[in-house]
Motif scaffolding. Sequence first.
Motif, PDB file in Angstrom:
ATOM      1  N   GLU A 258       1.021  -1.250   0.075  1.00 16.28           N
ATOM      2  CA  GLU A 258      -0.071   0.092   0.039  1.00 16.28           C
ATOM      3  C   GLU A 258       0.972   1.273   0.003  1.00 16.28           C
ATOM      4  OE1 GLU A 258      -3.593   0.457  -0.175  1.00 16.28           O
ATOM      5  OE2 GLU A 258      -3.387  -1.698  -0.522  1.00 16.28           O
ATOM      6  N   LYS A 261       0.346   4.052  -2.746  1.00 18.31           N
ATOM      7  CA  LYS A 261      -0.822   4.461  -2.776  1.00 18.31           C
ATOM      8  C   LYS A 261      -0.804   5.705  -1.525  1.00 18.31           C
ATOM      9  CE  LYS A 261      -3.387   0.738  -4.477  1.00 18.31           C
ATOM     10  NZ  LYS A 261      -4.654  -0.345  -4.184  1.00 18.31           N
ATOM     11  N   LYS A 262      -0.184   5.241  -0.366  1.00 13.69           N
ATOM     12  CA  LYS A 262      -0.208   6.288   0.882  1.00 13.69           C
ATOM     13  C   LYS A 262       0.637   7.457   0.494  1.00 13.69           C
ATOM     14  CE  LYS A 262      -2.282   4.213   4.014  1.00 13.69           C
ATOM     15  NZ  LYS A 262      -3.656   4.663   4.699  1.00 13.69           N
ATOM     16  N   TRP A 298       3.647   2.518   6.482  1.00 13.65           N
ATOM     17  CA  TRP A 298       4.035   2.664   4.972  1.00 13.65           C
ATOM     18  C   TRP A 298       5.338   3.273   4.832  1.00 13.65           C
ATOM     19  CZ3 TRP A 298       4.616   7.446   2.664  1.00 13.65           C
ATOM     20  CH2 TRP A 298       4.037   8.600   3.175  1.00 13.65           C
TER      21      TRP A 298
END
Length: 392
Positions: A258, A261-262, A298
Amino acid sequence: MKTLYTWMLAGCLLTIPISCQAKNEKNTELAIQTEQALEIYTSKTDPDTKNIQVALLLDTSNSMDGLIDQAKAQLWEIVNELSYAKCGHYEIKLQIALYEYGNDRLPSQEGYIRQVLPFSDDLDEISKELFALATNGGNEYCGKVINTSINQLDWKKNNDHLKLIFIAGNEPFTQGPLDYKDAAIDAKEKDITVNTIFCGNYAQGINTKWKDGADLTNGEYSAIDHNRETIHIATPYDDIILQLNRKLNNTYIYYGNEGSKKISLQAEQDRNARSYSEANAVSRAISKSSGFYKNKSWDLVDAVEEESFEIEEVVKEELPIELKEKSSKELKQYIAEKSKERKEIQDEIQNLNKKRLAYIKKNSKKDEANLEAALIKAIKTQGQKKSFSWEK
């Protein structure tokens, strides 16, 4: 040790006559969306940590556009003010949960209530969800939404933590299937303080039981002008802080499935803050330089702060392209360099912010009739009862 909690937002499909087919399709779509899981990364409670848990229950019926705008515009100033919290030797952690209620697009079986986010310290995610809120006419059931937030959220069991509900709206507090007094009794038993924010005339809020809803748990009652536009004071330090924010963003090293995206979400929330004003973007940059802005799930710079984190376990294919071929030793050195760079930038932002705050204090009048003022006043008042203090 990281723990991944998967929170399911249960949605129900509405059964509506065929003559309301278009509306039914919208409700069905929303119900499907609310069934999706929200993955929030948190850490187990540390005995050397004190939590400030804030559940925001926002009325999103038609008349509440101004309230939602204030929440979006004032989020970062609220976070900044709370970041100065002290409580002895304890580390302070902020968790925010978000509910909307009183919206026709929400399932009637649930009392027109939706848990937007469970308790989270992911400030980018909170900002994203705030900016996604939209108003629509509906029934505002205050007792029901308070009770739902008490039962659904992961409130700390220890009473040394600061556990607060803030409910904002403008319809009588007595509406709905669940008596607000019963909800207040439940809150008090769990050491949760209910604070009420009436969007309108102070006396009218008293007459419609908003003050009584707060008094039952020794909470604060406030009345605000929810349609008042947030005024941000520009300062001579803003441009420099925004330049530093761009440098700060370059210190983040995403990882995991992820991660990319983060880091995109981080940039998106920078843009959202700036959409209100440059000064609001400055407030967000200051939040990003505080101890509350952590992204261990992240970002490698934040992640390596945890003793249990093993850099060797990071999947190389889920790193930025320029880091995929680095050895573990080279990666550790790169992270250390970025960590040092970030600390220097954050310190510089904090030092500039002291000058910025002095300038704002000198050039603005205190506004006690907005959402930010109501939240900060209540949090500080109730925090003092649990040995929290605020020092800048």
